[in-house]
Design an enzyme around this catalytic site. Structure first.
Site, PDB file in Angstrom:
ATOM      1  N   GLY A 206       6.040   7.241  12.243  1.00 35.40           N
ATOM      2  CA  GLY A 206       6.532   8.299  11.351  1.00 35.40           C
ATOM      3  C   GLY A 206       5.619   8.441  10.144  1.00 35.40           C
TER       4      GLY A 206
ATOM      5  N   TYR B 199       9.176   3.786  12.182  1.00 30.89           N
ATOM      6  CA  TYR B 199       8.676   3.736  10.799  1.00 30.89           C
ATOM      7  C   TYR B 199       7.151   3.905  10.770  1.00 30.89           C
ATOM      8  CZ  TYR B 199       7.978   1.865   6.053  1.00 30.89           C
ATOM      9  OH  TYR B 199       7.633   1.690   4.734  1.00 30.89           O
TER      10      TYR B 199
ATOM     11  N   PRO C 185       3.558  -8.095  12.187  1.00 34.17           N
ATOM     12  CA  PRO C 185       2.112  -8.266  11.980  1.00 34.17           C
ATOM     13  C   PRO C 185       1.742  -9.704  11.595  1.00 34.17           C
ATOM     14  CG  PRO C 185       2.872  -6.250  10.948  1.00 34.17           C
ATOM     15  CD  PRO C 185       4.097  -6.994  11.387  1.00 34.17           C
TER      16      PRO C 185
ATOM     17  N   GLN D 171       2.494 -16.337   9.655  1.00 33.37           N
ATOM     18  CA  GLN D 171       2.087 -14.956   9.370  1.00 33.37           C
ATOM     19  C   GLN D 171       1.946 -14.771   7.853  1.00 33.37           C
ATOM     20  OE1 GLN D 171       5.077 -15.952  10.240  1.00 33.37           O
ATOM     21  NE2 GLN D 171       6.734 -14.573   9.700  1.00 33.37           N
ATOM     22  N   THR D 172       1.001 -13.920   7.452  1.00 29.00           N
ATOM     23  CA  THR D 172       0.732 -13.785   6.017  1.00 29.00           C
ATOM     24  C   THR D 172       1.149 -12.412   5.494  1.00 29.00           C
ATOM     25  OG1 THR D 172      -1.503 -12.862   6.244  1.00 29.00           O
ATOM     26  CG2 THR D 172      -1.286 -15.286   6.256  1.00 29.00           C
TER      27      THR D 172
HETATM   28  P1  NAD Z   1      14.277   1.937  -0.564  1.00 31.50           P
HETATM   29  O1  NAD Z   1      14.982   1.878   0.747  1.00 31.50           O
HETATM   30  O2  NAD Z   1      14.792   1.099  -1.670  1.00 31.50           O
HETATM   31  O3  NAD Z   1      14.167   3.420  -1.084  1.00 31.50           O
HETATM   32  C1  NAD Z   1      14.126   4.547  -0.254  1.00 31.50           C
HETATM   33  C2  NAD Z   1      14.978   5.624  -0.875  1.00 31.50           C
HETATM   34  O4  NAD Z   1      14.919   6.804  -0.073  1.00 31.50           O
HETATM   35  C3  NAD Z   1      16.465   5.231  -0.964  1.00 31.50           C
HETATM   36  O5  NAD Z   1      16.961   5.544  -2.245  1.00 31.50           O
HETATM   37  C4  NAD Z   1      17.122   6.084   0.119  1.00 31.50           C
HETATM   38  O6  NAD Z   1      18.491   6.347  -0.144  1.00 31.50           O
HETATM   39  C5  NAD Z   1      16.250   7.308   0.110  1.00 31.50           C
HETATM   40  N1  NAD Z   1      16.253   8.057   1.364  1.00 31.50           N
HETATM   41  C6  NAD Z   1      16.083   7.582   2.622  1.00 31.50           C
HETATM   42  N2  NAD Z   1      16.116   8.572   3.516  1.00 31.50           N
HETATM   43  C7  NAD Z   1      16.302   9.721   2.804  1.00 31.50           C
HETATM   44  C8  NAD Z   1      16.426  11.091   3.169  1.00 31.50           C
HETATM   45  N3  NAD Z   1      16.380  11.491   4.456  1.00 31.50           N
HETATM   46  N4  NAD Z   1      16.612  12.011   2.175  1.00 31.50           N
HETATM   47  C9  NAD Z   1      16.688  11.624   0.880  1.00 31.50           C
HETATM   48  N5  NAD Z   1      16.587  10.344   0.486  1.00 31.50           N
HETATM   49  C10 NAD Z   1      16.388   9.394   1.444  1.00 31.50           C
HETATM   50  O7  NAD Z   1      12.750   1.567  -0.242  1.00 31.50           O
HETATM   51  P2  NAD Z   1      11.526   1.310  -1.225  1.00 31.50           P
HETATM   52  O8  NAD Z   1      11.067  -0.065  -0.995  1.00 31.50           O
HETATM   53  O9  NAD Z   1      11.839   1.768  -2.605  1.00 31.50           O
HETATM   54  O10 NAD Z   1      10.444   2.290  -0.583  1.00 31.50           O
HETATM   55  C11 NAD Z   1      10.132   3.552  -1.146  1.00 31.50           C
HETATM   56  C12 NAD Z   1       8.985   4.181  -0.361  1.00 31.50           C
HETATM   57  O11 NAD Z   1       7.836   3.331  -0.418  1.00 31.50           O
HETATM   58  C13 NAD Z   1       9.302   4.404   1.110  1.00 31.50           C
HETATM   59  O12 NAD Z   1       8.766   5.629   1.525  1.00 31.50           O
HETATM   60  C14 NAD Z   1       8.590   3.256   1.800  1.00 31.50           C
HETATM   61  O13 NAD Z   1       8.215   3.583   3.101  1.00 31.50           O
HETATM   62  C15 NAD Z   1       7.376   3.044   0.894  1.00 31.50           C
HETATM   63  N6  NAD Z   1       6.872   1.676   0.985  1.00 31.50           N
HETATM   64  C16 NAD Z   1       7.537   0.639   0.407  1.00 31.50           C
HETATM   65  C17 NAD Z   1       7.034  -0.652   0.525  1.00 31.50           C
HETATM   66  C18 NAD Z   1       7.699  -1.839  -0.101  1.00 31.50           C
HETATM   67  O14 NAD Z   1       7.194  -2.967  -0.012  1.00 31.50           O
HETATM   68  N7  NAD Z   1       8.806  -1.695  -0.804  1.00 31.50           N
HETATM   69  C19 NAD Z   1       5.847  -0.883   1.253  1.00 31.50           C
HETATM   70  C20 NAD Z   1       5.226   0.209   1.857  1.00 31.50           C
HETATM   71  C21 NAD Z   1       5.724   1.483   1.697  1.00 31.50           C
HETATM   72  N1  UDP Z   2      10.488 -12.821   7.085  1.00 33.59           N
HETATM   73  C1  UDP Z   2      10.956 -14.123   7.176  1.00 33.59           C
HETATM   74  N2  UDP Z   2      12.246 -14.364   6.817  1.00 33.59           N
HETATM   75  C2  UDP Z   2      13.072 -13.398   6.351  1.00 33.59           C
HETATM   76  C3  UDP Z   2      12.587 -12.065   6.244  1.00 33.59           C
HETATM   77  C4  UDP Z   2      11.277 -11.815   6.628  1.00 33.59           C
HETATM   78  O1  UDP Z   2      10.230 -15.043   7.588  1.00 33.59           O
HETATM   79  O2  UDP Z   2      14.239 -13.713   6.041  1.00 33.59           O
HETATM   80  C5  UDP Z   2       9.073 -12.555   7.443  1.00 33.59           C
HETATM   81  C6  UDP Z   2       8.872 -11.395   8.409  1.00 33.59           C
HETATM   82  O3  UDP Z   2       8.941 -11.840   9.740  1.00 33.59           O
HETATM   83  C7  UDP Z   2       7.489 -10.918   8.019  1.00 33.59           C
HETATM   84  C8  UDP Z   2       7.387 -11.211   6.528  1.00 33.59           C
HETATM   85  O4  UDP Z   2       8.403 -12.180   6.255  1.00 33.59           O
HETATM   86  O5  UDP Z   2       6.509 -11.676   8.687  1.00 33.59           O
HETATM   87  C9  UDP Z   2       7.606  -9.980   5.658  1.00 33.59           C
HETATM   88  O6  UDP Z   2       8.797  -9.332   6.078  1.00 33.59           O
HETATM   89  P1  UDP Z   2       9.379  -8.052   5.347  1.00 33.59           P
HETATM   90  O7  UDP Z   2      10.503  -7.562   6.197  1.00 33.59           O
HETATM   91  O8  UDP Z   2       9.640  -8.370   3.936  1.00 33.59           O
HETATM   92  O9  UDP Z   2       8.172  -7.026   5.342  1.00 33.59           O
HETATM   93  P2  UDP Z   2       7.195  -6.464   6.497  1.00 33.59           P
HETATM   94  O10 UDP Z   2       7.371  -7.246   7.754  1.00 33.59           O
HETATM   95  O11 UDP Z   2       7.591  -5.054   6.642  1.00 33.59           O
HETATM   96  O12 UDP Z   2       5.845  -6.684   5.927  1.00 33.59           O
END
Ligand code: NAD
Ligand code: UDP
Length: 308
Positions: free
Chosen positions: A146, A143, A271, A207-208
């Protein structure tokens, strides 16, 4: 404008579709339904300005649009680690396909990048000029790396082919339509609290993370897309930072749940701290989050209460 939203049936994508339609745009929602679902966009299916396309961005696609929001990619660790090769293909081949499309049809493209490009950050709060501290061979790398390559591709298509690009680095976002089983902390804790199950805190919970409500985030993305003098990357998030253990206690208070806390092993490469510096977004986009944590969580809790 006609606007393509890849990943439009996902959590953030579906809210973005809502806001774009409210602003009278035509929206084409493209999704392979890996983590997204029809329920997230069911209310839009009869809308005159809304089209749904089942497609995987790993394959090229040709549509005529003015704007492309590239969100397609699983975002929760459980989902992106389910098929890591597919995850990195989505970020690399998928982003290349979308950039190829943007180049061909001369559309502006915005890439949904992530705070994960900073890895386990040694600079705190994270500023856009920080290059990050990412493990290239770990379980999160499919991830993180990528998304880093996707940013590289965006910049190279911009410099080499003059593609009109925008990059946003999204920090932890929450709200309605998060999948209840996607393993992210907000949905996990709320669902556990509402079911009376123990809240699973990983490690000691020191962790925050900093949590942004989805409507705030989407408005920031749209402001960035229409901002004329910046390509990014730009951080979008809410600087309100909490240790995860404190966050668990907030959820218990807001849900009124009697659930206990259960400590579980910390996942590899989790993180230690994360907080966005949003000075650039404030300056360039006049954007900052408006919805405070309690209000946003209350709306999210109401959503899950109904769903469960
Ligand atoms: P999500 O998993 O709910 O949404 C992702 C969507 O992409 C889904 O509808 C899935 O079916 C679709 N998808 C996945 N692979 C695909 C492919 N190969 N072709 C077509 N569709 C595909 O996640 P989200 O939280 O809505 O995240 C959306 C975007 O925002 C992502 O790119 C994610 O990396 C980015 N993002 C989200 C967060 C967050 O906190 N939610 C934080 C940082 C970045
Ligand atoms: N986390 C947790 N319990 C859970 C799910 C996540 O303590 O049931 C922690 C996880 O280890 C991380 C933070 O919450 O430190 C945020 O996790 P999340 O998967 O939501 O996002 P990301 O790690 O991608 O920021």
């Amino acid at each position: 404008m006609r606007i393509l939203v890849t990943g439009g049936a996902g959590f953030i994508g579906s809210h973005l579709c809502d806001h774009l339609l409210e602003d009278s745009h035509e929206v084409i929602c493209l999704d392979n339904f890996f983590t997204g679902c029809k329920d997230n966009i069911r209310h839009l299916l009869g809308h005159d300005h809304f089209e749904l396309m089942r497609h995987d961005i790993i394959q090229p696609v040709l549509v005529e649009v003015d704007r492309i929001y590239n969100l397609a990619c699983p975002a929760s660790p459980i989902h992106y680690q389910y098929n890591p090769v597919k995850t990195i293909k989505t970020s690399i081949l998928g982003t290349m396909n979308m950039l190829g499309l943007a180049k061909r049809i001369k559309a502006r493209i915005l890439q949904a990048s992530t705070s994960e490009v900073y890895g386990n950050p040694l600079v705190h709060p994270q500023v856009e000029t920080y290059w990050g501290n990412v493990n290239p061979i770990g379980l999160r790398s499919c991830y993180d790396e990528g998304k880093r390559v996707a940013e590289t591709l965006m910049m190279d298509y911009h410099r080499q082919n003059d593609v009109d690009i925008r990059i946003v680095r999204i920090f932890n976002t929450y709200g309605s339509r998060m999948a209840e089983d996607d393993g992210r902390v907000v949905s996990n804790f709320i669902v556990q609290a509402l079911r009376g199950e123990p809240l699973t805190v990983y490690g000691e919970g020191k962790q925050t993370r900093s949590f942004c409500y989805v409507d705030d985030l989407v408005l920031g993305m749209m402001a960035m897309m229409e901002c004329e003098d910046i390509t990014g990357p730009i951080n979008l998030g809410n600087p309100n930072e909490f240790p995860i253990i404190d966050f668990a206690k907030i959820i218990l208070k807001l849900t009124g749940s009697k659930s206990k806390i259960k400590y579980m092993p910390l996942p590899a490469d989790d993180p230690v701290q994360r907080q966005p510096n949003i000075a650039l977004a404030r300056e360039k986009l006049s954007w900052h989050p408006q919805i405070d944590l309690e209000k946003g969580l209350q709306k999210t809790i109401d959503y899950f209460r109904e769903k469960l």
